[in-house]
Design a protein around this motif. Structure first.
Motif, PDB file in Angstrom:
ATOM      1  N   LEU A 195      -3.075 -10.274   7.513  1.00  0.00           N
ATOM      2  CA  LEU A 195      -2.088  -8.229   7.479  1.00  0.00           C
ATOM      3  C   LEU A 195      -2.625  -8.356   5.943  1.00  0.00           C
ATOM      4  CD1 LEU A 195      -0.445  -5.793   7.776  1.00  0.00           C
ATOM      5  CD2 LEU A 195       1.783  -7.491   7.202  1.00  0.00           C
ATOM      6  N   PRO A 196      -3.158  -8.153   4.956  1.00  0.00           N
ATOM      7  CA  PRO A 196      -3.952  -8.376   3.805  1.00  0.00           C
ATOM      8  C   PRO A 196      -2.710  -7.985   2.680  1.00  0.00           C
ATOM      9  CG  PRO A 196      -5.727  -8.143   4.634  1.00  0.00           C
ATOM     10  CD  PRO A 196      -4.571  -7.777   5.476  1.00  0.00           C
ATOM     11  N   GLN A 197      -2.111  -6.696   2.840  1.00  0.00           N
ATOM     12  CA  GLN A 197      -1.824  -6.320   2.163  1.00  0.00           C
ATOM     13  C   GLN A 197       0.127  -5.976   2.203  1.00  0.00           C
ATOM     14  OE1 GLN A 197      -3.055  -4.376   4.472  1.00  0.00           O
ATOM     15  NE2 GLN A 197      -2.421  -3.354   5.685  1.00  0.00           N
ATOM     16  N   TYR A 198       0.181  -7.042   2.477  1.00  0.00           N
ATOM     17  CA  TYR A 198       1.380  -7.613   2.687  1.00  0.00           C
ATOM     18  C   TYR A 198       2.980  -7.476   1.030  1.00  0.00           C
ATOM     19  CZ  TYR A 198       1.505 -12.903   1.680  1.00  0.00           C
ATOM     20  OH  TYR A 198       1.315 -13.646   1.076  1.00  0.00           O
ATOM     21  N   SER A 199       3.327  -7.681   1.618  1.00  0.00           N
ATOM     22  CA  SER A 199       4.094  -7.888  -0.051  1.00  0.00           C
ATOM     23  C   SER A 199       4.668  -9.171  -0.204  1.00  0.00           C
ATOM     24  CB  SER A 199       5.620  -6.466  -0.254  1.00  0.00           C
ATOM     25  OG  SER A 199       6.588  -7.281  -1.222  1.00  0.00           O
ATOM     26  N   ARG A 200       4.018  -9.286  -1.408  1.00  0.00           N
ATOM     27  CA  ARG A 200       4.175 -10.687  -1.610  1.00  0.00           C
ATOM     28  C   ARG A 200       6.030 -10.973  -2.325  1.00  0.00           C
ATOM     29  NH1 ARG A 200      -0.577  -9.388   0.252  1.00  0.00           N
ATOM     30  NH2 ARG A 200      -2.055 -12.019  -0.163  1.00  0.00           N
ATOM     31  N   GLU A 201       6.390 -10.191  -2.628  1.00  0.00           N
ATOM     32  CA  GLU A 201       7.317 -10.546  -3.036  1.00  0.00           C
ATOM     33  C   GLU A 201       8.006  -9.643  -1.958  1.00  0.00           C
ATOM     34  OE1 GLU A 201       7.705  -7.370  -5.849  1.00  0.00           O
ATOM     35  OE2 GLU A 201       7.266  -8.317  -7.360  1.00  0.00           O
ATOM     36  N   ARG A 202       8.192  -9.391  -1.003  1.00  0.00           N
ATOM     37  CA  ARG A 202       9.720  -8.928   0.155  1.00  0.00           C
ATOM     38  C   ARG A 202       9.408  -9.639   2.023  1.00  0.00           C
ATOM     39  NH1 ARG A 202      10.824  -2.504  -0.542  1.00  0.00           N
ATOM     40  NH2 ARG A 202      12.631  -3.187   0.745  1.00  0.00           N
ATOM     41  N   VAL A 203       7.739 -10.521   1.873  1.00  0.00           N
ATOM     42  CA  VAL A 203       7.836 -11.069   2.606  1.00  0.00           C
ATOM     43  C   VAL A 203       8.075 -12.947   2.149  1.00  0.00           C
ATOM     44  CG1 VAL A 203       6.037 -11.581   4.852  1.00  0.00           C
ATOM     45  CG2 VAL A 203       6.400  -9.412   3.664  1.00  0.00           C
ATOM     46  N   PHE A 204       8.917 -13.361   3.584  1.00  0.00           N
ATOM     47  CA  PHE A 204       8.463 -14.571   2.942  1.00  0.00           C
ATOM     48  C   PHE A 204       8.336 -15.481   4.336  1.00  0.00           C
ATOM     49  CE2 PHE A 204      12.384 -13.437   1.454  1.00  0.00           C
ATOM     50  CZ  PHE A 204      12.223 -12.465  -0.441  1.00  0.00           C
TER      51      PHE A 204
ATOM     52  N   ASP B  56       0.530  -1.141   0.141  1.00  0.00           N
ATOM     53  CA  ASP B  56      -0.006  -0.217   0.002  1.00  0.00           C
ATOM     54  C   ASP B  56       0.857   0.615   0.295  1.00  0.00           C
ATOM     55  OD1 ASP B  56       0.911   0.493   2.433  1.00  0.00           O
ATOM     56  OD2 ASP B  56      -0.947  -0.436   3.432  1.00  0.00           O
ATOM     57  N   ALA B  57       0.192   2.288   0.099  1.00  0.00           N
ATOM     58  CA  ALA B  57       0.776   3.929  -0.079  1.00  0.00           C
ATOM     59  C   ALA B  57       1.698   3.906   0.976  1.00  0.00           C
ATOM     60  CB  ALA B  57       0.277   4.801   0.211  1.00  0.00           C
ATOM     61  N   GLU B  58       1.544   2.926   2.254  1.00  0.00           N
ATOM     62  CA  GLU B  58       2.760   3.256   3.946  1.00  0.00           C
ATOM     63  C   GLU B  58       3.670   2.720   3.246  1.00  0.00           C
ATOM     64  OE1 GLU B  58       2.272   5.147   6.445  1.00  0.00           O
ATOM     65  OE2 GLU B  58       0.023   5.684   5.521  1.00  0.00           O
TER      66      GLU B  58
END
Length: 200
Positions: A100-109, A58-60
């Motif tokens: 946390l639905p908006q978590y980054s799929r590319e940076r959180v493992f 998201d924007a944050e």
């Protein structure tokens, strides 16, 4: 104890309570039954839980770990649907998507979420009170919600006041028009009386 006193140390398992600073580092205590004190040098990588965030899309761009912990406690309590060791990566990430639905799929493992689950387990066992959202924060959220509900009402009242002010000049003009003919009539009567006096 508060979350701002609890930290993780790179290369060491578990969580630690920060006790005090030392000349060349800090003194910590293991957050378990042993309560083992451990001096850490200045080169040790220590991260306070309150300062850790998860990447988001998201924007944050980031979301505080403490807020994730609060959500987990409010939604699941002591019975999490996944385990940091026994659950598969797919199950772990599906669980995190609910928290946390908006978590980054590319940076959180999955390894990050497993660490989160382990920390939650430790906190729940050793200091469960830190998983409760602060009451002041909850009260502030309720107050903001009430203010948002009252805003439309205030706007309508303001519009009525503006409409009333807009009508005031028209009312003043109407009164002025009514008063003006009366003054003219009085002047005419005065002139007439003077002319009658001259004839006599």
């Amino acid at each position: 104890m508060e979350l701002k006193e609890i930290a993780c140390v790179t290369g060491k398992p578990g969580l630690y309570r920060v006790l005090k600073p030392m000349r060349n580092g800090i003194l910590v205590e293991s957050l378990d039954a042993q309560k083992k004190k451990l001096p850490l040098g200045a080169s040790a990588k220590v991260a306070i839980l309150q300062e850790i965030t998860f990447y988001t899309d998201d924007a944050e761009g980031a979301y505080p770990l403490v807020e994730v912990l609060y959500t987990m406690k409010e939604k699941y309590g002591a019975q999490l649907p996944v385990h940091h060791k026994e659950s598969s990566d797919e199950e772990v990430m599906a669980f995190f998507a609910e928290v946390l639905p908006q978590y980054s799929r590319e940076r959180v493992f999955a390894s990050d979420v497993r660490k989160l689950l382990k920390w939650y387990e430790i906190l729940l066992k050793e200091v469960p009170s830190v998983l409760e959202r602060p009451k002041q924060e909850s009260a502030q959220e309720e107050e903001n919600s009430e203010e948002n509900e009252e805003k439309p009402k205030r706007k309508r009242s303001t519009n009525k006041a503006k409409a009333a002010k807009a009508d005031e000049p028209a009312a003043e003009e109407a009164l002025a028009e009514e008063a003006q003919p009366k003054k003219k009539a009085t002047r005419k009567r005065t002139v007439k009386n003077k002319s009658e006096g001259n004839e006599e």
